[in-house]
Write an enzyme that holds these catalytic residues in place. Structure first.
Site: not given
Ligand code: AMP
Length: 554
Positions: A185, A329, A439, A444
């Site tokens: 991530t 996650e 974002k 991102w």
């Protein structure tokens, strides 16, 4: 319990290949549309598993992919984890430096790469060969003709790689805690963080998201994930679709709205999924062009907030939007904004109000919302705090990142960094983000990295980057710069943007550089971005640049 089997992915495919053997897997590729059935798919995953064994991939070793959405990428989804290896999907849109970090941190043993992405990967590898030291084989997703002239070594093509292998494979009985997937991530400051998905996490996520309280998928569906397969397993849809035995449709490399509309019409897609930016494009296309989307029943929209107006517009077309929230996650789905019984009869404003929130947690998850004093906030739709979450498909740690683990987890709870309210009916709504990231179109951008780049310029005294709302991309970066004494403002903006373009992907380039006298600070001396967001954010939404801070460059 003797003989008990754990929760793993393999039985999903076992079932589909036997009970839905003729159901199709369709894929748009550079070479035209590919079409085969689950029976053939299972044979090809067995070939792939044998090929991985042949080159010595051991249980738990990582197999990287650098690919768009297509049938060969889908073959890795079962072929890799069900053989006991770990599928690591790499985001090809990241800056080279992040790709290098990710490949070396994950110690990928082999990387599958699309022909159109091979050059990008080769550049990243050439720039820092050490970071690719673990990679023993590169495989181009196509046949021998698809192999481009790039410096990836050794390099073969997928069809040759799996071609001579047997369609029989002795699939091992794996334990539930065997790592099956991995995704990094970038919704974080600092280097991307690795999230590992075990067999049982993916199993639990699949079972929960099949349900009506999740994404409500059944065998009669035709499912087209537009969300990239490098984003948390395309939100798990290749697994859910297989688990129910439904037809898959993969939109291939960089599909545009015409490609999507064409596939929906030709393949009679009933369910699709992606970030809001994709659906803005499709809605615009439909204003100009004729397309028969009558098969399409539902669109899962997530990754960024689905605007109320978008939910309304799709309703007018007879297409239901399921607004979903999740995180890398969390494998990734957490909540979906379904209405509760009785709410259907509410007036339109109240119904859309609920559906535009991030929604109700999927069964299996628990959450709490914690304020700055460490107290749980009441569910009144007004008080807000950070959303903490736990459950069978939520990770409890990052891969090899003890400092982040200390910060982002608390006694088994994942601290999401999303600031939310909860209303009395239990619907969460994101009202802010505690993380300093932007974002844009579902991807991102690190404001900290951009700030470091800007502040490295001799003529910059201070610089900060904030995300401002944007209709198409949801958020875009805008830089605020305090020029150093004697700086030439006329050329500085351009120079700064050129510097960023040289280091980062094009879409990281701030939309504007605004010169200000001072960056507002908090009591502890940190940059107070909230003040800038409040002062300038709305001006950008209206598409106008505040006069008092006119950009020196565009
Ligand atoms: P990622 O790990 O890249 O999937 O990003 C997860 C983050 O995206 C969340 O923590 C939220 O900040 C944001 N996000 C995901 N879904 C939504 C949504 N439906 N509405 C608003 N933000 C979202």
């Amino acid at each position: 319990m003797p003989g008990h089997t754990d929760q793993t992915l393999r039985p999903f495919l076992w079932r589909a290949a036997r009970m839905f053997a003729d159901t199709e897997i369709v894929s748009r590729t550079h070479a035209g549309v590919s079409r085969y059935d689950y029976a053939t798919y299972e044979d090809r995953t067995a070939r792939l598993a044998n090929a991985l064994d042949s080159i010595g991939i051991e249980r738990g070793e990582r197999v990287g992919t650098f690919c768009w959405n297509h049938h060969r990428h889908f073959e890795t989804y079962f072929g890799v984890p069900s053989s006991g290896a770990q599928l690591h999907t790499i985001n090809p849109l990241l800056p080279d430096e992040h790709v290098q970090y990710i490949v070396s941190n994950a110690e990928d043993r082999i990387v599958f790469v699309d022909p159109s992405l091979a050059e990008t990967l080769a550049d990243a590898a050439a720039d820092d060969p050490d970071s690719f030291a673990s990679v023993a084989q590169f495989v181009v997703m196509g046949d021998a003709e698809a192999v481009p002239d790039v410096s990836l070594d050794p390099l073969t093509d997928y069809e040759s790689f799996v071609g001579d292998e047997s369609t029989e494979y002795d699939w091992p009985l794996l334990s539930g805690d065997q790592p099956a997937g991995m995704c990094y991530t970038s919704g974080t400051t600092g280097q991307p963080k690795g999230v590992e998905y075990t067999q049982e996490m993916l199993w639990a996520h699949t079972m929960a998201t099949i349900t009506p309280q999740g994404l409500d998928i059944d065998a009669g569906d035709v499912v087209m994930p537009v969300v990239p397969m490098f984003h948390v397993n395309a939100w798990g849809m290749p697994f859910t679709t297989t688990a129910v035995g439904a037809k898959h449709v993969y939109p291939g490399p960089s599909p545009d709205p015409a490609d999507l509309a064409g596939l929906i019409e030709a393949e009679e897609v009933t369910l699709t999924a992606g970030v809001p930016t994709v659906w803005i494009g499709l809605l615009e296309y439909l204003e100009e062009e004729e397309a028969d989307l009558s098969s399409l029943e539902r669109i899962v929209i997530g990754g960024s907030a689905a605007p109320k107006s978008m939910i309304e517009r799709f309703d007018d077309l007879g297409i239901e939007v399921a607004h979903a929230w999740g995180m890398t996650e969390m494998s990734p789905i957490g909540s979906v904004a379904h209405l509760k019984p009785g709410m259907e009869s509410w007036d339109a404003g109240d119904r859309y109000g609920k559906r535009a929130k991030q929604g109700l947690m999927v069964p299996g998850l628990e959450f709490q919302v914690i304020d700055d004093d460490g107290e749980e906030v009441p569910w009144n739709g007004e008080d807000f705090g950070e959303l903490w979450i736990r459950g069978p498909w939520v990770t409890t740690e990052y891969y090899e990142r003890p400092e982040a683990n200390e910060e982002d987890f608390h006694e088994g709870w994942l601290k999401t960094g999303d600031v939310v309210t909860v209303d009395p009916e239990g619907y969460i709504q994101i009202v802010d983000r505690a993380k300093d990231v932007i974002k844009s179109g579902g991807e991102w951008i690190s404001s900290v990295e951009l700030e470091n780049e800007l502040m490295a310029h001799d003529d910059v005294a201070e610089a900060t980057v904030i995300g401002v709302p944007h209709e198409r991309w949801q958020e875009r970066p805008v830089a605020f710069v305090v020029p150093g004494e004697g700086a030439d403002r006329d050329s500085l903006g351009d120079e700064l943007l050129e510097g960023i373009e040289a280091e980062y992907p094009k879409w990281w380039r701030p939309d504007d550089v605004l010169f200000i006298d001072e960056v507002p600070k908090t009591a502890t001396g940190k940059f107070d971005k909230k003040v800038l967001r409040e002062e300038y954010g709305d001006s950008f939404v209206e598409g106008r640049v505040p006069e008092e801070a006119a950009p020196e460059s565009d």
